[in-house]
Write a protein that holds these residues in place. Structure first.
Motif, mmCIF file in Angstrom:
data_model
loop_
_atom_site.group_PDB
_atom_site.id
_atom_site.type_symbol
_atom_site.label_atom_id
_atom_site.label_comp_id
_atom_site.label_asym_id
_atom_site.label_seq_id
_atom_site.Cartn_x
_atom_site.Cartn_y
_atom_site.Cartn_z
ATOM 1 N N PRO A 1 0.819 -1.219 0.000
ATOM 2 C CA PRO A 1 0.000 0.000 0.000
ATOM 3 C C PRO A 1 0.851 1.267 0.000
ATOM 4 O O PRO A 1 1.889 1.332 0.653
ATOM 5 N N VAL A 2 0.416 2.248 -0.763
ATOM 6 C CA VAL A 2 1.042 3.554 -0.924
ATOM 7 C C VAL A 2 2.282 3.463 -1.822
ATOM 8 O O VAL A 2 2.467 4.286 -2.711
ATOM 9 N N ILE A 3 3.135 2.459 -1.607
ATOM 10 C CA ILE A 3 4.313 2.319 -2.459
ATOM 11 C C ILE A 3 3.884 1.960 -3.883
ATOM 12 O O ILE A 3 4.362 2.541 -4.855
ATOM 13 N N PHE A 4 2.980 0.976 -3.997
ATOM 14 C CA PHE A 4 2.458 0.573 -5.304
ATOM 15 C C PHE A 4 0.953 0.799 -5.345
ATOM 16 O O PHE A 4 0.275 0.728 -4.313
ATOM 17 N N GLU A 5 0.439 1.045 -6.535
ATOM 18 C CA GLU A 5 -0.987 1.317 -6.658
ATOM 19 C C GLU A 5 -1.798 0.035 -6.479
ATOM 20 O O GLU A 5 -1.334 -1.063 -6.825
ATOM 21 N N PRO A 6 -3.003 0.136 -5.929
ATOM 22 C CA PRO A 6 -3.881 -1.027 -5.836
ATOM 23 C C PRO A 6 -4.182 -1.579 -7.220
ATOM 24 O O PRO A 6 -4.225 -0.837 -8.201
ATOM 25 N N ARG A 7 -4.365 -2.867 -7.308
ATOM 26 C CA ARG A 7 -4.690 -3.520 -8.582
ATOM 27 C C ARG A 7 -6.199 -3.734 -8.644
ATOM 28 O O ARG A 7 -6.779 -4.344 -7.750
ATOM 29 N N GLN A 8 -6.827 -3.232 -9.689
ATOM 30 C CA GLN A 8 -8.260 -3.445 -9.836
ATOM 31 C C GLN A 8 -8.502 -4.819 -10.455
ATOM 32 O O GLN A 8 -8.026 -5.136 -11.545
ATOM 33 N N ILE A 9 -9.229 -5.646 -9.723
ATOM 34 C CA ILE A 9 -9.635 -6.965 -10.185
ATOM 35 C C ILE A 9 -11.150 -7.039 -10.044
ATOM 36 O O ILE A 9 -11.678 -7.018 -8.924
ATOM 37 N N GLY A 10 -11.844 -7.090 -11.164
ATOM 38 C CA GLY A 10 -13.304 -7.101 -11.104
ATOM 39 C C GLY A 10 -13.821 -5.836 -10.466
ATOM 40 O O GLY A 10 -13.435 -4.720 -10.837
ATOM 41 N N ASP A 11 -14.661 -5.987 -9.456
ATOM 42 C CA ASP A 11 -15.300 -4.821 -8.832
ATOM 43 C C ASP A 11 -14.627 -4.395 -7.536
ATOM 44 O O ASP A 11 -15.223 -3.704 -6.718
ATOM 45 N N ASP A 12 -13.383 -4.800 -7.303
ATOM 46 C CA ASP A 12 -12.685 -4.399 -6.082
ATOM 47 C C ASP A 12 -11.246 -4.018 -6.407
ATOM 48 O O ASP A 12 -10.758 -4.258 -7.516
ATOM 49 N N TYR A 13 -10.589 -3.387 -5.455
ATOM 50 C CA TYR A 13 -9.186 -3.031 -5.560
ATOM 51 C C TYR A 13 -8.396 -3.827 -4.534
ATOM 52 O O TYR A 13 -8.826 -3.972 -3.384
ATOM 53 N N TYR A 14 -7.218 -4.329 -4.947
ATOM 54 C CA TYR A 14 -6.469 -5.232 -4.089
ATOM 55 C C TYR A 14 -5.046 -4.730 -3.845
ATOM 56 O O TYR A 14 -4.413 -4.171 -4.745
ATOM 57 N N VAL A 15 -4.574 -4.952 -2.610
ATOM 58 C CA VAL A 15 -3.203 -4.623 -2.246
ATOM 59 C C VAL A 15 -2.558 -5.838 -1.576
ATOM 60 O O VAL A 15 -3.166 -6.901 -1.452
ATOM 61 N N ASP A 16 -1.338 -5.632 -1.157
ATOM 62 C CA ASP A 16 -0.481 -6.667 -0.566
ATOM 63 C C ASP A 16 -1.224 -7.571 0.414
ATOM 64 O O ASP A 16 -1.835 -7.099 1.376
ATOM 65 N N GLY A 17 -1.134 -8.892 0.173
ATOM 66 C CA GLY A 17 -1.752 -9.842 1.090
ATOM 67 C C GLY A 17 -1.121 -9.827 2.459
ATOM 68 O O GLY A 17 -1.729 -10.257 3.449
ATOM 69 N N GLY A 18 0.134 -9.309 2.555
ATOM 70 C CA GLY A 18 0.811 -9.252 3.839
ATOM 71 C C GLY A 18 0.198 -8.260 4.801
ATOM 72 O O GLY A 18 0.568 -8.247 5.980
ATOM 73 N N ALA A 19 -0.724 -7.436 4.327
ATOM 74 C CA ALA A 19 -1.408 -6.520 5.234
ATOM 75 C C ALA A 19 -2.148 -7.291 6.327
ATOM 76 O O ALA A 19 -2.346 -6.784 7.434
#
Length: 466
Positions: free
Chosen positions: A253-271
């Protein structure tokens, strides 16, 4: 505290075909995980039932999930190692977001350039064998001064605020890595064969964090997004594929942009899940080898708020959060028909963005040593060896930085400090002695161990010594 074995078992973890691998996030620290996998695939012939990885662990897992045979797995581990060593510059993985071009001549631009261009490993604390031989060249650019200088320029300030309000927001983009994984360009990391992943017979699980839904979801070997708790396919997520899933899992998050997949935005699973043991267990894993890239217990540090900017605060909090997530997974309670072995470091020879080939090689070796100790011995029996391997890596790191300082001194003065060479000889002797102690345990050593304490750690120093 050791997390090596969470429960006793009546069979060796590597003597059956029922082995699953879990890999944590950690950027370049993932070189430890590759070293551990190198030991496992050299010593044992196996193909994992499940590969579960987060962030950098997802990048590694998707590469290894192409294996259709144990031989494929061993080959892919060596390819991944080469890929990490071939990253001579972070820009081969990510680069600045386009909007940052406006700040190239500002302190913010200089800060970003320093993040992209410098080593991220911290030089070890001084001790008797590390004198001040050279002059360390560094830019004194604090995050607070960066933001102050930007705010002093009204136009820059306005643009920065506008961009911070935009969605998606990031300082970096992963276009170089994405283009390499998709085979668009030749990069350090090899292109992913999504069909090979789908048909390998390995269940792949890559955690991603859904911003709108506010939960963890998983991308599978089939390239679909499933629910973290019910294993059902998420309606509206479409079929992103494993490459898109990998990029989403690694989008800090913040370092890289969220990835839009379908109807949601996704970030690092390590969160939420930095060491994804539970997804592996839900996918059918019963005998897990979990490999953490970073220590599970954060080391205390000197901290003065006035000396640190907001990026430093965010970085420290992120590190503590990631380690806490991994630690909680490592303490997963024993369950029927489920065993787990956790391989983890207690040192951090490299930083998250490290590209120094010698330091990465050192971390590969560290992963090999720790894997051998953890898999072959029970925790109490392994403790003496853990102290030996830590001392080997710590002393090699001291030797590397001493060689670097002598190299800097030669560049500055044209002379080799005599005391520096004497101190270096002491460090190398200690490495050789401790390496022989480790070999005496009867464990399989890395092939390169015979050079430890004999050959220079730093390539430029090798030329001086010659």
């Amino acid at each position: 505290m050791t997390y090596a074995h969470n429960n006793r078992r009546d069979r060796h973890p590597m003597t059956t075909d029922d082995v699953s691998i879990v890999l944590s996030g950690g950027g370049a620290k993932g070189s430890f995980e590759v070293g551990a996998m190198a030991y496992l695939t050299t010593k044992y012939r196996f193909k994992p039932r499940v590969l579960s990885g987060t962030s950098m662990g997802a990048i590694l897992a998707v590469q290894l999930a192409q294996a259709h045979t144990p031989e494929d797995l061993a080959r892919l581990v060596q390819e991944v190692r080469k890929s990490m060593l071939d990253v001579a510059d972070p820009t081969e993985i990510f680069t600045k977001a386009p909007w940052l071009a406006e700040y190239d001549d500002t302190r913010l631009g200089k800060l970003i350039e320093s993040l992209l261009a410098t080593q991220t490993a911290t030089r070890p604390p001084r001790h008797s064998a590390l004198g001040q031989y050279g002059t360390k060249k560094s830019d004194d650019i604090s995050a607070l001064r960066v933001m102050t200088s930007i705010a002093a320029h009204p136009l820059h300030s306005l643009h920065l605020i506008q961009n911070m309000r935009a969605l998606p927001l990031s300082f970096m983009v992963m276009d170089p890595l994405e283009n390499a994984l998709r085979g668009i360009v030749d990069g350090a990391f090899k292109a992913i064969d999504e069909e090979a992943v789908r048909t390998s017979g390995i269940a792949l699980r890559m955690p991603v964090t859904a911003l709108r839904a506010g939960t963890t979801r998983l991308v599978t070997e089939s390239g679909v997004v499933i629910d973290n708790y019910e294993d059902s396919v998420i309606e509206g997520a479409g079929h992103p594929g494993v490459i898109e899933g990998t990029l989403a899992s690694a989008s800090i998050p913040v370092i890289f942009e969220p990835r839009q997949i379908g109807d949601d935005y996704y970030v690092d699973g390590g969160a939420i899940r930095n060491l994804p043991v539970i997804p592996a267990r839900r996918a059918g894993a019963t005998n897990v080898i979990a490999i953490a890239a970073s220590p599970l217990d954060p080391s205390p540090i000197e901290w003065q708020a006035a000396e640190h900017g907001f990026l430093n605060v965010l970085g420290r909090v992120a590190a503590i959060t990631a380690m806490d997530s991994s630690r909680r997974s490592a303490l997963e309670q024993p369950r029927d028909n489920f065993t787990m072995t956790v391989i983890h470091p207690t040192l951090s020879p490299v930083g998250v963005l490290e590209t120094s080939r010698p330091l990465l090689n050192m971390n590969f070796d560290y992963g090999w040593l720790r894997a051998a100790e953890t898999v072959e011995f029970e925790p109490d029996d392994a403790l003496p060896l853990v102290a030996v391997s830590d001392d080997i890596i710590n002393t090699r790191e001291l030797a590397y930085f001493l060689e670097l300082e002598i190299t800097e001194a030669v560049a500055d003065t044209g002379k080799i400090p005599a005391d520096g060479l004497a101190d270096l000889a002491l460090l190398r002797a200690q490495v050789r002695s401790r390496a022989q102690e480790w070999v005496a345990s009867g464990l399989t050593p890395p092939i390169e161990l015979e050079t430890w304490g004999h050959a220079p750690e730093h390539p430029e120093f090798a030329e001086i010594e010659a």
